[in-house]
Every structure is written in C-alpha cells, then in structure tokens.
Design a protein around this motif. Sequence first.
Motif: not given
Length: 401
Positions: A132-146
């Motif tokens: 199949t080719h299901l998309p990335y569900s619940r992925s997150v963007d990169a960030h440097n908050s931490c």
Amino acid sequence: MKFNLFKKNKDQYTLYSLLNRKWAYISYIPEVYYHKKDKVYMRTHQNKREALIIGKIFYSLGYNVKVARCNAPKECDDRHYDIIFGLDPNFVTMSQKNPQALKIYYATGAYWKHQYSIVKNRIDSFNKKHGTHLPYSRSVDAHNSCEIADIIFQIGSSFTIQTYPPELQNKIKIINQSSNFSQECNLQHKLQSVSIKDFLWFGSSGSILKGLDLVLDFFISHPQYNLHVIGSLDEGFIDIYQKQIDECRNITLYGFLDTNSELFMNLAYLCAFNIFPSGSEGCPGSVITMMQMGVIPITSRWGAIDNIEHYGYLLPELSVEAIGKGVEWASMLPQDKFHKLIRENIYYSTQTWNLEQFENEFRSTLKETIKTKERKKERTNRKRYMPYHYKGRYINTSFNT
C-alpha cells in the motif's frame, strides 16, 4: 482598580489587570475562552478545561496573559514578555523575540524526533507488508523548542522522558494531565458484567502509530477472544482489513463514541482489558479513561503509565507476538488477582488524573520554576555587583569613579 480586558479575536485572548505588572505569552488554544459554556465542546478533550486552568494560574500569580493560537504567526507581537509558555511554532518565535524571558515548553507528547522516527518506520513497514501507499499519519515537523526552553513541562511518564536525548532530560518536569471522563464506575456492576475474553482498542487518528494493525492481526487469527474497536480510524487503513473483519465474528468496529453514551458505558463495563501498543504518546487519555472504568491496560512502554506492571501488563515490543504474550497473561489471571486489578485501576486513576490534581501540580511546578529563575537572576546580579579584592583594595564593579 482591578479589571479584566477581553479582546475578541478567535486567534487570541487577553487577560489583563492594572494590578499585574508582568506579562506571560501562552502559545496554546485561545478558542476555549469563547466556548467555555459549551459542555459538549469542553468535554471533547481534557486540554480544553486544562487550558482555562493554565491561564487562570498565570493570571493569579501576577501576570497579564495573552493566550494565542500556537500556529497563528500574526499573533507573534512585539510586546515585552516575562514568560513564554506553550507549543511551537509560536513558542519558538516568541522565545527568539524575548531572549531574557523564562521559556517553558509545554510538551504534550513524546520528543518530536522519536515520534517522527516511529511514524516513518511503522508506516513504511506496513506499506511494504500490504503493498500500500498510506501517508504518514500523525507525523510531526522538526523544531528546536526543547533545546531553547529553560524548562519543559511534560504531560506523560518516565517512559516519555526516555524518548528525549539525555542532555534534555534534566529540563523535564512531569505534570499529570486530567481526565475529561465524567462517569463513575459502579464496582459491583463492573465485577458482575466484565468478561475476561473481551478486549478493547480505544484510540483516535494515527491507527498504525497506535498499533491497531498489530491488534487486528492478532485477533483475526484468534477467534476465541473478542475485540471491540472504538475511535475514528485513518482513511484507507480499515479498507485493507475490511474483508477479513467482515468474516470474523469476534471483531466489532464502533467508530467514534461519546464517552457519556450508553453504548460506550456498556462496553466499558464488559471489557476486561485495553490493548494499546502505541509507538508514541504523552499520557494517553484513552488508557486513563478505561482505567477509571476498571479496564486493565496492556500497553507499550510509550503508551504506559508509570508503575504499569502494578496495574496491568507492559508489552516488551511492538509486535503481534508481544500482543499474544499480553493476551496470554490476561487469560491466565486468577480471579482474585483479576478483581484486585480492576479495583486498583479504578482507585488509582481517579485519584491521579483529575482536574484538581492537574491544577495543583501545574501551579506548584510553575511557582517553583519562577522562583528558581528569580534566584538565578539574583545570584547573577549579586555576582555582577559584588566588590572584589584587588591589590589590597576592594573595587566595586557596579560603577566607575
């Protein structure tokens, strides 16, 4: 004279008093202030009521508060703020605008690199297995908050902390979230209604991230156990299993259910165990909710509470085989142990995850964080202005004469 100023704007909400001299910027969910009398809206997620509590606490500690939608860049103003709190991306932007402010990142999930990796690996493996080719569900963007935060208020457990790089872990303070579940479990009814052969998966979007594929794979081949699936499933995911599920008499899909509904409560009384092999969480509200109804958790480490071994079963890995071991453990429980776990889950969850407890923990953690920042500032100032001895004379570095 004390008064409040409320600015009507769907992307921000301001609490202001002439008695407060400092400002806090909260990058979170301002819309709750416009819906706080809507009972249906407020019980859709525990963060709605918690957001109101957070604003109230900052305000009561002497801060004027601007609550801005975390992803509304137009609400990144140029006012000077003493505290920046909340979620990215506005947390990052406002922290950069206020480098001297106390920066508190509000982490409601695992470290972003962990979640990104788990989502990618699990969905890649699923797509390869099923063609199949299901998309990335619940992925997150990169960030440097931490990285830029002075401290991290983490909703989660010690397992959540372990998803962070070691150099960030000492920044983290755990805060127990509340539960928006308002029903009370009748213990006698639970003990009379529960079936040790009935299992539950209760989740939201991110079906593969939350391990539903692994759960379905096990129960499809083990018809002696019943599986009840509650929650909205990812588009395209269930189509892959629909034919097999239609041929199974032991698997039932319910879709989204209101936790106040009669059907949900009937299932909560019936089911003995909640299987939740999630790959990334903060503290899953679904697990907490079911514990309040005496449903014993069988979870991955990332979907677990602390001391999970005392209240349920910790899956050693994310696999169908691991789920099999969990189900075997559940089916072999002696009745006295089984009933004891039900009672302990109800008591512990209702005492630990409630709005009053959340408010107390958040207030005490915030007050201590502010005090620590002030003590560091005092030490810095004292060192800056402290006289030092030079060739038998004291020189005051705070001025030149």
